[in-house]
Write an enzyme that holds these catalytic residues in place. Structure first.
Site, PDB file in Angstrom:
ATOM      1  N   GLU A 192      -0.102 -34.794 -32.118  1.00  0.00           N
ATOM      2  CA  GLU A 192       0.029 -35.769 -31.096  1.00  0.00           C
ATOM      3  C   GLU A 192      -1.412 -36.514 -31.124  1.00  0.00           C
ATOM      4  O   GLU A 192      -2.554 -35.899 -30.926  1.00  0.00           O
ATOM      5  CB  GLU A 192      -0.054 -34.968 -29.624  1.00  0.00           C
ATOM      6  CG  GLU A 192       1.238 -34.552 -29.350  1.00  0.00           C
ATOM      7  CD  GLU A 192       1.204 -33.605 -27.953  1.00  0.00           C
ATOM      8  OE1 GLU A 192       0.140 -33.852 -27.307  1.00  0.00           O
ATOM      9  OE2 GLU A 192       1.874 -32.812 -27.743  1.00  0.00           O
ATOM     10  N   ASP A 249      -5.807 -34.576 -17.482  1.00  0.00           N
ATOM     11  CA  ASP A 249      -6.785 -33.839 -18.353  1.00  0.00           C
ATOM     12  C   ASP A 249      -7.828 -33.266 -17.567  1.00  0.00           C
ATOM     13  O   ASP A 249      -8.226 -33.803 -16.787  1.00  0.00           O
ATOM     14  CB  ASP A 249      -7.122 -34.785 -19.497  1.00  0.00           C
ATOM     15  CG  ASP A 249      -6.149 -35.158 -20.175  1.00  0.00           C
ATOM     16  OD1 ASP A 249      -5.519 -34.217 -21.007  1.00  0.00           O
ATOM     17  OD2 ASP A 249      -5.693 -36.469 -20.615  1.00  0.00           O
TER      18      ASP A 249
END
Lengths: 422, 265
Positions: free
Chosen positions: B48, B59
């Site tokens: 990824e 995140d």
């Protein structure tokens, strides 16, 4: 009673829940969908629950002091607005000093209805944080406020106010260290603690249902003001003016006038150092459509879709996004959005202080500066309703510096890093 | 090449697949390519490539730090596509993980075309849900790209079915409620979520969020088709004294995780 906050109309001609034309929607992690659905469901049921409405109306009246008055400001009109009749909707007279309390009382009641014990919120100028901390204290909820580190310095007094009210203020030091980063951090908290926590969102942006929920809770501003202006002048105003950051006070005063097509609606965005300088927060005037913080709307972004940092002397308008309903009202031409730069806002701030004995929030001073321009355009006798969304106590330090009344050294609450948020 | 190819190969070897994440542009565009290649050499089955974004609300601090540095150094969407091209050339299925706005701004159709031309396998989209993906699904399908959406412990069975229906390649199961970052334990919620997800789809189900070492990888490999590791790789780079040190550390971690997914804990 006209004071009901609920307005059961379609959000947009497209008719999809949470969409205003192409704007709005839910661009969020799947993990938040269950909580957003729960909030939407509880809100839908509360909106038609007489007991909930009556408790909210009671708090707005006995705790916040609603209805707020409309004040005609004749000296300001004559000296600063080319003789147009300027009327102020006095949201500055609410408990906690701004319109933010309208939304927060409703959302705190919803939190209790859902059965959660902890609330989080983002804040820029600190007004929404103070309002949330206030409602949390009133209802016995744990309260955590996320605030950009830059803003904790600019608004040190509001940090102290939140702490006095029992809230924990978390300075956010990522990104531009302002409101947009505080929202990111609050969303991260929410996704982690969603079982126990409700996010009391402060403006008409964010994922569905927030733009609708917050608008409906702020709608009371325009509902009251429309009636008050009719009583005072016998007619509807020629124009309604409000400042626009995320846009909650603006949508609150606009909404009751949207169907009155003879009433012009003006949103004044923060022009910072001037739109041409690139240092501003004029999202609709100078931005482009995209996705930020869970909704499609206008935003300030570069060619790669990275958010551009906004700039304004006013922390409450210093946001690179805007609520999706404003984007829609702009696209269809129902409302007009224009920038007001820092200098224009501060001149209007000074004029209102000197002519009327009212110290406005610097946010609201953008609307006053807009009203001066409208006065010049519309001429003598035109009636301009301005949403005075907040009072300026929190801004005395910034204003004193702007006008050279303080050294740039270390007066209390100065931006020299009192750092007292812990 | 769809990521499903790598999952099938892992399944035929009676193990879980190892999925490794890094943002493009950190410590530099070329440096990230070096690290990703080292990860592939050490056993990462699916890559990824994160598209650095200014407002990464899914995140945690580790990835935020790397992404902010990448953006400050000027990393952009074109750099991401170049990174994908370099890694996909190794024959490893390579997806982009991106928040929606950078793709929206680039143009979904243009992005899907350019990604396919770079040899990319597809896109993981952490902040769109299938209900609001009408701008993405048709263009991704037209380029035969994997469309990977997330399911979460809070997802209802109905929403899981809706989500897996829109997925191609694999399904990303978020192990816990929260943001990216390493954790001491991967929650029990993960196994339950994988079981609920499998009832709705034959696609592989990979588990992400929180996995950082071989023991956790082995634990997750017991109940999932894939183990996704991101922050732990980024941590290697943040802690590295030099780019070469980062390449070595990330490669070592990939080797450990790769043995983890081959172990029955």
């Amino acid at each position: 009673m006209v004071s009901s906050t609920r307005h059961p109309q379609q959000d947009s001609p497209a008719g999809r829940p949470g969409r205003f034309g192409p704007y709005g929607g839910r661009y969020v992690p799947e993990a938040l969908i269950a909580a957003l659905d729960e909030l939407d469901r509880e809100y839908q049921s509360a909106a038609v629950d007489p007991a909930f409405q009556s408790e909210l109306d009671g708090l707005l009246k006995s705790y916040s002091g609603r209805p707020t008055p409309v004040t005609e400001v004749a000296r300001f009109s004559a000296e600063a607005a080319s003789g147009a009749r300027v009327l102020l909707k006095r949201e500055d007279l609410n408990h906690t000093g701004s319109h933010k309390i309208n939304n927060v009382l409703g959302q705190a009641l919803l939190t209790r209805r859902i059965g959660k014990k902890r609330v989080i919120a983002e804040t820029g100028a600190g007004q929404h944080g103070v309002a949330t901390a206030t409602a949390a204290a009133l209802m016995g909820l744990e309260c955590v406020i996320y605030m950009g580190e830059e803003d904790t310095r600019r608004q040190a007094l509001n940090v102290a106010r939140m702490e006095l009210l029992g809230a924990t203020v978390v300075p956010v030091s990522t990104g531009s260290k302002t409101l947009k980063d505080a929202i990111n951090e609050a969303l991260r908290d929410w996704v982690t603690n969603v079982d126990t926590t409700n996010y009391v969102f402060g403006t008409v942006a964010g994922p569905h249902p927030f733009p609708t929920l917050v608008r409906d809770l702020q709608r009371i501003i325009g509902v009251e003001a429309r009636q008050q202006v009719l009583e005072l002048t016998g007619a509807l105003p020629d124009a309604v003016a409000a400042c626009v950051g995320g846009g909650s006070n603006a949508i609150g005063i606009f909404h009751a006038f949207v169907e009155d097509t003879d009433v012009a609606l003006y949103g004044f965005e923060a022009g910072g150092d001037g739109v041409a300088s690139g240092r501003h927060a004029s999202t609709i005037s100078a931005g482009s459509p995209g996705v930020l913080h869970g909704a499609r709307s206008y935003l300030l972004q570069d060619e790669f879709g990275q958010t551009i940092e906004s700039h304004s002397i006013s922390a409450g308008l210093d946001y690179p996004g805007v609520g999706p309903e404003h984007s829609w009202l702009s696209d269809i031409g129902r409302a007009v959005y224009e920038p007001i730069d820092d200098a224009e806002a501060m001149e209007a701030f000074r004029l209102l202080c000197r002519t009327e004995g009212i110290i406005p929030a610097i946010e609201s001073a953008h609307a006053l500066a807009g009203a001066r321009k409208l006065g010049a355009r519309l001429g003598e006798g035109a009636v301009i309703l301005v949403n005075l969304s907040g009072r300026g106590d929190k801004d005395v330090d910034t204003a004193a510096r702007w006008f050279g009344l303080l050294d740039s050294g270390g007066a209390p609450g100065s931006d020299s890093g009192t750092g007292d948020e812990k | 090449m769809s990521a499903s190819v790598a999952f099938e190969r892992a399944r035929s070897e009676e193990r879980a697949a190892l999925v490794g994440y890094l943002p493009a542009g950190y410590p530099s565009v070329a440096g990230a390519v070096d690290v990703l290649k080292a990860m592939v050499d050490a056993g990462v089955d699916v890559v990824e490539v994160g598209l650095p974004y200014s407002d990464p609300l899914m995140d945690g601090p580790v990835i935020q730090t790397a992404v902010e540095a990448a953006l400050r150094a000027g990393a952009n969407t074109t750099d991401v596509l170049r990174t994908v091209e370099a890694v996909a050339a190794t024959g490893t299925p390579t997806l982009v993980m991106s928040y929606w706005n950078p793709i929206d701004r680039y143009g979904p159709e243009r992005f899907s075309r350019d990604l396919a031309a770079a040899g990319g396998a597809g896109v993981i989209t952490p902040d769109i849900i299938p209900d609001d993906a009408e701008e993405w699904l048709p263009v991704a399908r037209s380029q035969d790209l994997d469309t990977v959406f997330l399911v979460a412990p809070s997802s209802t069975d109905k929403r899981i079915a809706l989500t897996t229906e829109a997925c191609r390649g694999f399904v990303y199961a978020a192990s816990t409620m929260g943001v990216t970052g390493t954790r001491d334990q991967v929650g029990d919620a993960a196994a339950d979520l994988v079981a609920r997800t499998r009832k709705t789809t034959a696609l592989p189900v990979a588990v992400g969020l929180g996995v950082s070492n071989a023991d956790q990888a082995a634990e997750v490999a017991n109940f999932a088709d894939g183990v996704i590791v991101g922050s732990a790789f980024v941590r290697c780079l943040l802690d590295a004294d030099s780019p070469a040190d980062g390449v070595r550390a990330a490669g070592e971690l990939a080797g450990q995780l790769s043995s983890g997914v081959r172990r029955q804990a």
